[in-house]
Design an enzyme around this catalytic site. Sequence first.
Site, PDB file in Angstrom:
ATOM      1  N   GLY A  25      33.228  27.559 -18.349  1.00 38.52           N
ATOM      2  CA  GLY A  25      33.163  26.908 -19.670  1.00 38.52           C
ATOM      3  C   GLY A  25      33.926  25.598 -19.705  1.00 38.52           C
ATOM      4  N   THR A  27      32.768  22.447 -19.953  1.00 38.24           N
ATOM      5  CA  THR A  27      32.023  21.280 -20.449  1.00 38.24           C
ATOM      6  C   THR A  27      32.378  20.899 -21.873  1.00 38.24           C
ATOM      7  OG1 THR A  27      30.255  22.789 -21.095  1.00 38.24           O
ATOM      8  CG2 THR A  27      30.013  21.665 -18.963  1.00 38.24           C
ATOM      9  N   ARG A  28      33.086  21.775 -22.566  1.00 34.82           N
ATOM     10  CA  ARG A  28      33.471  21.482 -23.960  1.00 34.82           C
ATOM     11  C   ARG A  28      34.893  21.969 -24.197  1.00 34.82           C
ATOM     12  NH1 ARG A  28      31.189  24.162 -28.204  1.00 34.82           N
ATOM     13  NH2 ARG A  28      30.112  25.754 -26.964  1.00 34.82           N
ATOM     14  N   ASN A 109      38.209  30.238 -18.424  1.00 34.01           N
ATOM     15  CA  ASN A 109      38.378  29.615 -19.734  1.00 34.01           C
ATOM     16  C   ASN A 109      37.293  30.017 -20.736  1.00 34.01           C
ATOM     17  OD1 ASN A 109      39.097  27.244 -21.662  1.00 34.01           O
ATOM     18  ND2 ASN A 109      36.948  26.894 -21.122  1.00 34.01           N
ATOM     19  N   TYR A 174      37.977  39.783 -30.759  1.00 37.50           N
ATOM     20  CA  TYR A 174      38.574  38.658 -30.026  1.00 37.50           C
ATOM     21  C   TYR A 174      40.010  38.990 -29.599  1.00 37.50           C
ATOM     22  CZ  TYR A 174      40.042  33.794 -29.221  1.00 37.50           C
ATOM     23  OH  TYR A 174      40.520  32.627 -28.676  1.00 37.50           O
ATOM     24  N   ALA A 176      41.412  41.840 -29.246  1.00 34.76           N
ATOM     25  CA  ALA A 176      41.441  42.927 -28.249  1.00 34.76           C
ATOM     26  C   ALA A 176      41.230  42.363 -26.849  1.00 34.76           C
ATOM     27  CB  ALA A 176      40.371  43.967 -28.570  1.00 34.76           C
ATOM     28  N   LYS A 178      41.833  39.276 -25.800  1.00 33.61           N
ATOM     29  CA  LYS A 178      42.916  38.387 -25.370  1.00 33.61           C
ATOM     30  C   LYS A 178      44.179  39.193 -25.029  1.00 33.61           C
ATOM     31  CE  LYS A 178      40.492  34.621 -25.674  1.00 33.61           C
ATOM     32  NZ  LYS A 178      40.076  33.931 -24.446  1.00 33.61           N
ATOM     33  N   ILE A 207      43.947  24.865 -31.352  1.00 37.70           N
ATOM     34  CA  ILE A 207      43.693  23.630 -30.600  1.00 37.70           C
ATOM     35  C   ILE A 207      42.470  22.938 -31.205  1.00 37.70           C
ATOM     36  CG2 ILE A 207      43.311  22.649 -28.299  1.00 37.70           C
ATOM     37  CD1 ILE A 207      45.973  24.249 -28.549  1.00 37.70           C
TER      38      ILE A 207
HETATM   39  P1  NDP Z   1      34.471  25.980 -26.971  1.00 35.74           P
HETATM   40  O1  NDP Z   1      33.600  26.820 -27.823  1.00 35.74           O
HETATM   41  O2  NDP Z   1      34.791  24.587 -27.402  1.00 35.74           O
HETATM   42  O3  NDP Z   1      33.838  25.893 -25.482  1.00 35.74           O
HETATM   43  C1  NDP Z   1      33.520  27.078 -24.831  1.00 35.74           C
HETATM   44  C2  NDP Z   1      33.014  26.767 -23.448  1.00 35.74           C
HETATM   45  O4  NDP Z   1      32.706  28.016 -22.804  1.00 35.74           O
HETATM   46  C3  NDP Z   1      31.720  25.977 -23.452  1.00 35.74           C
HETATM   47  O5  NDP Z   1      31.666  25.160 -22.292  1.00 35.74           O
HETATM   48  C4  NDP Z   1      30.654  27.068 -23.369  1.00 35.74           C
HETATM   49  O6  NDP Z   1      29.407  26.638 -22.819  1.00 35.74           O
HETATM   50  C5  NDP Z   1      31.345  28.039 -22.427  1.00 35.74           C
HETATM   51  N1  NDP Z   1      30.839  29.402 -22.501  1.00 35.74           N
HETATM   52  C6  NDP Z   1      30.786  30.215 -23.583  1.00 35.74           C
HETATM   53  N2  NDP Z   1      30.253  31.396 -23.232  1.00 35.74           N
HETATM   54  C7  NDP Z   1      29.969  31.321 -21.906  1.00 35.74           C
HETATM   55  C8  NDP Z   1      29.373  32.204 -20.970  1.00 35.74           C
HETATM   56  N3  NDP Z   1      28.961  33.444 -21.321  1.00 35.74           N
HETATM   57  N4  NDP Z   1      29.211  31.793 -19.697  1.00 35.74           N
HETATM   58  C9  NDP Z   1      29.618  30.550 -19.318  1.00 35.74           C
HETATM   59  N5  NDP Z   1      30.175  29.656 -20.159  1.00 35.74           N
HETATM   60  C10 NDP Z   1      30.341  30.039 -21.449  1.00 35.74           C
HETATM   61  O7  NDP Z   1      35.786  26.837 -26.745  1.00 35.74           O
HETATM   62  P2  NDP Z   1      37.347  26.398 -26.737  1.00 35.74           P
HETATM   63  O8  NDP Z   1      37.520  25.256 -25.845  1.00 35.74           O
HETATM   64  O9  NDP Z   1      37.832  26.314 -28.099  1.00 35.74           O
HETATM   65  O10 NDP Z   1      38.008  27.702 -26.098  1.00 35.74           O
HETATM   66  C11 NDP Z   1      38.176  27.822 -24.708  1.00 35.74           C
HETATM   67  C12 NDP Z   1      39.061  29.008 -24.435  1.00 35.74           C
HETATM   68  O11 NDP Z   1      40.293  28.850 -25.112  1.00 35.74           O
HETATM   69  C13 NDP Z   1      38.463  30.331 -24.928  1.00 35.74           C
HETATM   70  O12 NDP Z   1      38.768  31.355 -24.009  1.00 35.74           O
HETATM   71  C14 NDP Z   1      39.199  30.559 -26.237  1.00 35.74           C
HETATM   72  O13 NDP Z   1      39.282  31.918 -26.547  1.00 35.74           O
HETATM   73  C15 NDP Z   1      40.555  29.984 -25.922  1.00 35.74           C
HETATM   74  N6  NDP Z   1      41.306  29.595 -27.101  1.00 35.74           N
HETATM   75  C16 NDP Z   1      40.877  28.560 -27.901  1.00 35.74           C
HETATM   76  C17 NDP Z   1      41.615  28.193 -29.003  1.00 35.74           C
HETATM   77  C18 NDP Z   1      41.230  27.045 -29.872  1.00 35.74           C
HETATM   78  O14 NDP Z   1      41.920  26.798 -30.869  1.00 35.74           O
HETATM   79  N7  NDP Z   1      40.203  26.283 -29.566  1.00 35.74           N
HETATM   80  C19 NDP Z   1      42.832  28.915 -29.366  1.00 35.74           C
HETATM   81  C20 NDP Z   1      43.195  29.974 -28.462  1.00 35.74           C
HETATM   82  C21 NDP Z   1      42.446  30.279 -27.371  1.00 35.74           C
HETATM   83  P3  NDP Z   1      28.287  25.954 -23.793  1.00 35.74           P
HETATM   84  O15 NDP Z   1      28.829  24.581 -24.115  1.00 35.74           O
HETATM   85  O16 NDP Z   1      27.053  25.911 -22.944  1.00 35.74           O
HETATM   86  O17 NDP Z   1      28.181  26.817 -24.992  1.00 35.74           O
END
Ligand code: NDP
Length: 265
Positions: A25, A27-28, A109, A174, A176, A178, A207
């Site tokens: 993950g 890319t975003r 991630n 979620y 559970a 983490k 974030i």
């Molecule tokens: P985003 O939703 O911005 O990005 C998620 C990324 O994961 C995307 O690249 C997405 O791909 C990819 N993805 C999702 N599902 C799959 C899958 N089944 N297989 C492969 N790739 C997948 O998430 P965040 O950056 O916000 O979060 C990233 C991590 O940080 C997560 O684990 C989240 O739980 C954790 N986190 C985030 C917080 C926040 O405030 N943002 C706070 C605490 C933890 P695609 O673009 O194709 O959908």
Amino acid sequence: MSNFASGFNFDFDFDFSGQHVLITGGTRGIGLGITRSFINANANVITTYLNNESAKDSLLLEYEQLQSQSPTKGKLEVIKCDVSKEEEVKNLYSHLENSYPSLEILINNAGIKRDSIVGTMSSDNWHEVINTNLNAVFYTSKLAVLSFLKNRYGRIINIGSVGGKLGLAGQANYSATKAALIGFSKSLSKEVAKKGITVNVVEPGFIDTDFVAELSNELKESYKQMVPLRRFGKIEEVAYAVLCLANKNASYITGTTLEVSGGLS
Ligand code: NDP
């Protein structure tokens, strides 16, 4: 040192030349910050995504622009792979084995949330979150460890969440997953400690990503008031913690959790 993205004004002064990093993950959001940071630090990055093609295309464009302006030593490959499906993860690792000499670092991630109170949560929403946030980490880590054993070296960093400790209402599925990542990482760290492999968790708080963009302004403000630093974190602030733990010098840090939350919990 070159900067990957315009406006990405963080130079961490790490050097991962010659190392290969798999980021799920990437890319975003936070994953994108981690991808950029490793590229800045000259690592070879292989990153996955699920289905957002435009995020994938803009990452590749950004990388091409960087290479034309100030080339980095590291390569970038972006691969579509649903990490919640074990077969797809196995195919991904076969590709890595055939294309790269080694793998040194795994960043788990990819994560999703499907919020709802338990009373109304569908089984689909429960299982989807467990599959992506937890089962995927088992699939990727198992194969990474087997690969790391060849060189008796490796780094695994699992992206958790302070939600795993705090347990926000509406996020039982979620939270559970983490919380489970902490137990998983501690157990695995003990299994592989003698092999030069470390396993740690980075726990972001709130974030600035699409993840929080969906929240109402009112909710965002109330969450900011919960944070001692009174703001949301930046993706590069999480990436910094990840690169610290991924560094070869972080050799005595394993089985632990590093919070990047502005003091939230
Ligand atoms: P985003 O939703 O911005 O990005 C998620 C990324 O994961 C995307 O690249 C997405 O791909 C990819 N993805 C999702 N599902 C799959 C899958 N089944 N297989 C492969 N790739 C997948 O998430 P965040 O950056 O916000 O979060 C990233 C991590 O940080 C997560 O684990 C989240 O739980 C954790 N986190 C985030 C917080 C926040 O405030 N943002 C706070 C605490 C933890 P695609 O673009 O194709 O959908």
